[in-house]
Design a protein around this motif. Structure first.
Motif, PDB file in Angstrom:
ATOM      1  N   ALA A 184       0.836  -1.206   0.000  1.00  0.00           N
ATOM      2  CA  ALA A 184       0.000   0.000   0.000  1.00  0.00           C
ATOM      3  C   ALA A 184       0.871   1.256   0.000  1.00  0.00           C
ATOM      4  O   ALA A 184       0.579   2.229  -0.716  1.00  0.00           O
TER       5      ALA A 184
ATOM      6  N   SER B 283      -5.317   0.501   8.075  1.00  0.00           N
ATOM      7  CA  SER B 283      -6.461  -0.231   7.557  1.00  0.00           C
ATOM      8  C   SER B 283      -7.737   0.476   8.003  1.00  0.00           C
ATOM      9  O   SER B 283      -7.769   1.141   9.043  1.00  0.00           O
TER      10      SER B 283
ATOM     11  N   SER C 202     -13.610  -5.740   8.687  1.00  0.00           N
ATOM     12  CA  SER C 202     -13.403  -6.097   7.279  1.00  0.00           C
ATOM     13  C   SER C 202     -14.411  -7.186   6.939  1.00  0.00           C
ATOM     14  O   SER C 202     -15.176  -7.616   7.803  1.00  0.00           O
TER      15      SER C 202
ATOM     16  N   ASP D  98      -9.014  -2.940   3.516  1.00  0.00           N
ATOM     17  CA  ASP D  98      -8.542  -1.832   2.695  1.00  0.00           C
ATOM     18  C   ASP D  98      -7.747  -0.850   3.547  1.00  0.00           C
ATOM     19  O   ASP D  98      -7.781  -0.903   4.786  1.00  0.00           O
TER      20      ASP D  98
ATOM     21  N   VAL E 125      -8.848   5.739  -0.504  1.00  0.00           N
ATOM     22  CA  VAL E 125      -8.692   4.380   0.013  1.00  0.00           C
ATOM     23  C   VAL E 125      -7.966   3.544  -1.028  1.00  0.00           C
ATOM     24  O   VAL E 125      -8.246   3.660  -2.233  1.00  0.00           O
TER      25      VAL E 125
ATOM     26  N   SER F 290      -6.912  -0.390  -2.132  1.00  0.00           N
ATOM     27  CA  SER F 290      -7.170  -1.815  -1.957  1.00  0.00           C
ATOM     28  C   SER F 290      -5.993  -2.613  -2.510  1.00  0.00           C
ATOM     29  O   SER F 290      -5.528  -2.342  -3.611  1.00  0.00           O
TER      30      SER F 290
END
Length: 408
Positions: free
Chosen positions: A160, A282, A376, A389, A405, A407
């Motif tokens: 990420a 997250s 989640s 995410d 955001v 993913s």
């Protein structure tokens, strides 16, 4: 209405609580299933630990109010991990050997979970954690398949970070990592993903914790002239490093995990120092009815929105998932039978349910279920991991603002 019996044990590993949430109608001699809440009430994880513990208790109260799980009410014994592997091991031994718990829920830091998992494996009980270290997914840590991770792995965090660095147009990335499994896992995951995109990391520093200054390590990174520094860190060391960076006058940006770049960091350093920092954590399953329900409970217990503590949503889900697995396994099932139902109640296929009571009713009617969590969707893979995410927050004028955001 419930009755709450509390017993405080002073001394030892920072104190302990035996907490029981029992519907008044349940006979005091009814069968119980004991779990240990091992949360970071103090130490680096303290901004989250109290909320994590309170949501464990709230979820247990809800399960017991619905008649319990698998014919048993749940009893909670709570300990403070102090965000310290040494303290956590002592606490876990007490929970297992003295309190006879059948699961430990809510270990936060990777160092703590890696220290505790050999004990839970030896006792053949579950460990439900919010830690990121990739080592928790595979043997020896998860050799028995008794560990479930409700947080993203550090490797996924690193991926990420790389996506965010690309989106923000950074070219010269460097890394600084706290010398533990979580810190190094974050920056190693970033490096792999960053290099896969054809980039290179211009400097890498791993530093030892608990130092009064990190100026020497910081200067090694800044000497490479990075346009962004990606961190694998906790709040105490991040606070010192950023203060020393600001004093240096060097112009660079920062990507920092959300457990280190949080409101407490802003409070410690002020708006000027923290302006423009990118914080990544997250994010909960915010569109699900399960999150809306959790949010209501969290607001009552903590006087804060549920989105303020994603780890509290994770511990809420730990209790609900475990209780549904107990219900699916049947009355007085052993740990092997309960463990065999963990994925079955949380993964597709099955009727989507959002509360314990709804799941229990569906199971009683003979229907398969798929619990959609507050934290989640909770689809556990073969390693017991989930894939939440990531929220990307920019600190602007002393406030964390979520911009988008990611993913993975």
């Amino acid at each position: 209405m419930t009755t709450m019996n509390r017993r405080t044990l002073l001394g030892g590993v920072g104190g302990a609580l035996a907490l029981t949430a029992v519907p008044v109608s349940v006979n005091a001699q009814a069968a119980t299933f004991r779990i240990g809440a091992l949360n970071p009430v103090t130490g680096a994880g303290s901004p989250y630990g109290s909320g994590m513990q309170k949501m464990i208790l709230a979820a247990v109260e809800e399960v017991n109010a619905a008649g319990g799980a698998g014919g048993r009410r749940i009893e909670v014994f709570a300990e403070d991990s102090q965000t310290s592997p040494q303290a956590a091991v002592l606490a876990a031994k007490k929970l297992i050997e003295v309190n006879n718990v059948r699961a430990i829920v809510g270990t936060w830091s990777s160092g703590v979970s890696l220290a505790v998992v050999p004990l839970t494996n030896d006792a053949n009980i579950l460990l439900l954690n919010t830690s990121g270290a990739p080592a928790l997914s595979v043997p020896p840590a998860n050799a028995k398949g008794l560990s479930y991770r409700f947080q993203a792995t550090n490797d996924r965090f690193g991926r990420a970070f790389a996506e965010i660095a690309t989106r923000e147009g950074f070219k010269r990335a460097a890394t600084m990592a706290f010398n533990n499994a979580s810190g190094i896992g974050n920056t190693n995951g970033f490096k792999r993903a960053w290099e896969a995109k054809g980039n290179r990391v211009v400097a890498e520093v791993v530093y030892e914790p608990n130092q009064p200054s990190y100026r020497a390590e910081l200067q090694r990174v800044l000497a490479a002239r990075p346009d962004v520094i990606v961190m694998g860190s906790f709040l105490p060391d991040t606070t010192i490093i950023l203060r020393e960076w600001f004093q240096s006058g060097e112009n660079t940006r920062w990507i920092i995990p959300g457990w280190a770049a949080n409101p407490q960091l802003i409070q410690a350093l002020g708006a000027q120092v923290t302006e423009g920092i990118i914080s990544v954590d997250s994010v909960s399953n915010e569109r699900a009815p399960s999150f809306a329900h959790f949010d209501q409970v969290h607001r009552r217990a903590m006087n804060q929105p549920g989105a303020s503590n994603v780890y509290a949503a994770m511990t809420w889900d730990m209790v609900i998932t475990l209780a549904l697995a107990m219900e699916a396994a049947g009355p007085n099932a052993d740990m092997a039978a309960i463990n065999a139902k963990m994925r079955e109640v949380a993964n597709p296929p099955g009727e989507e349910v959002y509360t314990f009571a709804a799941g229990k009713a569906a199971l009683a009617a003979g229907r398969a279920i798929n619990y959609q969590g507050a934290s989640s969707v909770l689809d556990f893979d073969q390693f017991g991991d989930v894939t939440p995410d990531f929220g990307v927050f920019f600190i602007t004028k002393g406030q964390l603002e979520r911009r988008y955001v990611v993913s993975i």
